[in-house]
Design a protein around this motif. Structure first.
Motif, short mmCIF file in Angstrom:
data_model
loop_
_atom_site.label_atom_id
_atom_site.label_comp_id
_atom_site.label_asym_id
_atom_site.label_seq_id
_atom_site.Cartn_x
_atom_site.Cartn_y
_atom_site.Cartn_z
N GLY A 1 -15.05 -0.47 -15.70
CA GLY A 1 -13.98 0.46 -15.53
C GLY A 1 -13.81 1.09 -14.28
N ILE A 2 -14.92 1.30 -13.60
CA ILE A 2 -14.54 1.87 -12.06
C ILE A 2 -14.05 0.72 -11.07
N THR A 3 -14.49 -0.53 -11.54
CA THR A 3 -13.82 -1.34 -10.53
C THR A 3 -12.25 -1.54 -10.84
N VAL A 4 -11.93 -1.37 -12.12
CA VAL A 4 -10.47 -1.59 -12.31
C VAL A 4 -9.86 -0.18 -11.56
N LEU A 5 -10.60 0.85 -11.78
CA LEU A 5 -10.07 2.10 -11.39
C LEU A 5 -9.60 2.07 -9.90
N VAL A 6 -10.72 1.42 -9.05
CA VAL A 6 -10.43 1.52 -7.50
C VAL A 6 -9.57 0.48 -7.12
N LEU A 7 -9.36 -0.67 -7.97
CA LEU A 7 -8.51 -1.78 -7.51
C LEU A 7 -7.08 -1.32 -7.91
N ASP A 8 -6.97 -0.60 -8.90
CA ASP A 8 -5.66 -0.02 -9.23
C ASP A 8 -5.15 0.91 -8.34
N PHE A 9 -6.12 1.76 -7.78
CA PHE A 9 -5.78 2.84 -7.02
C PHE A 9 -5.39 2.06 -5.55
N LEU A 10 -6.23 1.25 -5.11
CA LEU A 10 -5.76 0.49 -3.75
C LEU A 10 -4.55 -0.28 -3.63
N LYS A 11 -4.26 -0.79 -4.99
CA LYS A 11 -2.96 -1.58 -4.96
C LYS A 11 -1.70 -0.86 -4.97
N GLY A 12 -2.01 0.58 -5.24
CA GLY A 12 -0.86 1.53 -5.40
C GLY A 12 -0.75 2.28 -4.02
N PHE A 13 -2.06 2.49 -3.28
CA PHE A 13 -2.09 3.23 -2.13
C PHE A 13 -1.82 2.39 -0.68
N ILE A 14 -2.45 1.31 -0.71
CA ILE A 14 -2.40 0.60 0.65
C ILE A 14 -0.99 0.02 0.92
N PRO A 15 -0.16 -0.66 0.03
CA PRO A 15 1.10 -1.12 0.39
C PRO A 15 2.17 0.01 0.72
N LEU A 16 2.05 0.91 -0.13
CA LEU A 16 2.87 2.22 0.07
C LEU A 16 2.43 3.17 1.28
N PHE A 17 1.38 2.95 1.67
CA PHE A 17 0.78 3.96 2.74
C PHE A 17 1.14 2.95 4.08
N ILE A 18 1.34 1.71 4.11
CA ILE A 18 1.62 1.07 5.18
C ILE A 18 3.15 1.03 5.39
N LEU A 19 3.80 1.25 4.35
CA LEU A 19 5.36 1.22 4.37
C LEU A 19 5.87 2.45 4.80
N VAL A 20 5.02 3.73 4.47
CA VAL A 20 5.44 4.87 4.79
C VAL A 20 5.07 5.07 6.04
N ARG A 21 3.90 4.93 6.45
CA ARG A 21 3.45 5.13 7.99
C ARG A 21 4.10 4.37 9.17
N TYR A 22 4.06 3.15 8.64
CA TYR A 22 4.37 1.96 9.83
C TYR A 22 5.71 1.23 9.66
N ILE A 23 6.04 0.76 8.58
CA ILE A 23 7.32 0.08 8.31
C ILE A 23 8.46 0.90 8.24
N PHE A 24 8.82 1.94 7.43
CA PHE A 24 9.76 2.72 7.51
C PHE A 24 9.37 4.14 7.44
N PRO A 25 8.98 4.51 8.54
CA PRO A 25 8.62 5.77 8.70
C PRO A 25 9.83 6.70 8.94
N GLY A 26 9.82 7.69 8.30
CA GLY A 26 11.20 8.83 8.42
C GLY A 26 12.04 8.54 7.54
N GLU A 27 12.03 7.81 6.48
CA GLU A 27 12.87 7.12 5.33
C GLU A 27 12.64 7.55 4.21
#
Length: 198
Positions: free
Chosen positions: A57-83
């Motif tokens: 359960g903890i493994t799934v929780l961590v993986l589900d968190f990371l798949k939501g956070f990492i791609p969006l964080f990269i998009l927000v901070r580095y690919i399309f900042p200010g949009e």
């Protein structure tokens, strides 16, 4: 409002697909269990923990968190900042990808963890507050669904009062509505006093 060109659309689509990765199914199958046929049938961390075990359960929780956070964080901070409108579309795509996965015939989880992960990518201060709220309510009630629902209802209000960009507040509202919809059976059990505890 930002114009959505080809690159924006491709990035949003990619985030949808990434968040469709059904880690709950993948992890549970390593233990010889199809999580969709056990417990609540949900592919999320809570059902995996109940059926397969706490470590899974903890493994799934961590993986589900990371798949939501990492791609969006990269998009927000580095690919399309200010949009922020692109950020909104990408965040909504993430939670829809988790709930309606292309790998599971458009079924999936309830987006509590993935939704919080997206919030961390958008407004980490508000997300930290909601995570703390979830923890406190869970410790008191021992019910994940109750904690998630209360935090979801408070999130758009907190974003508005914090002065977040309008698209971020709209994300909070959209995520709350989707989470409530996906927790329909939990809400029924909460009203009836039969909701499962951990």
């Amino acid at each position: 409002m930002s114009a959505f060109g080809l690159w924006e659309i491709l990035a949003i689509a990619m985030i949808y697909v990434i968040n469709g990765i059904p880690f709950g199914v993948i992890v549970s199958k390593r233990s010889g269990v199809d999580i969709r046929a056990h417990g609540s049938g949900n592919t999320g961390a809570t059902n995996v923990a109940r059926v397969v075990g706490k470590k899974a359960g903890i493994t799934v929780l961590v993986l589900d968190f990371l798949k939501g956070f990492i791609p969006l964080f990269i998009l927000v901070r580095y690919i399309f900042p200010g949009e922020p409108w692109v950020h909104l579309a990408a965040a909504v795509a993430a939670i829809l990808g988790h709930c309606y996965s292309v790998f599971l015939n458009f079924s999936g989880g309830k987006a509590s963890i993935t939704g919080l992960a997206c919030l961390f990518a958008l407004e980490p201060v508000i997300a930290a507050g909601m995570a703390l709220l979830v923890f406190i309510i869970f410790k008191i009630s021992r019910m994940v669904s109750l904690a998630a629902l209360i935090a979801a209802l408070i999130t758009p209000v907190a974003l508005y009062l914090y002065g977040s960009p309008l698209p971020y507040t709209l994300y909070g509202l959209a995520a709350a509505l989707l989470l409530i919809y996906r927790h329909r059976s939990n809400i029924t059990r909460l009203v009836q006093g039969t909701e499962n505890k951990i």
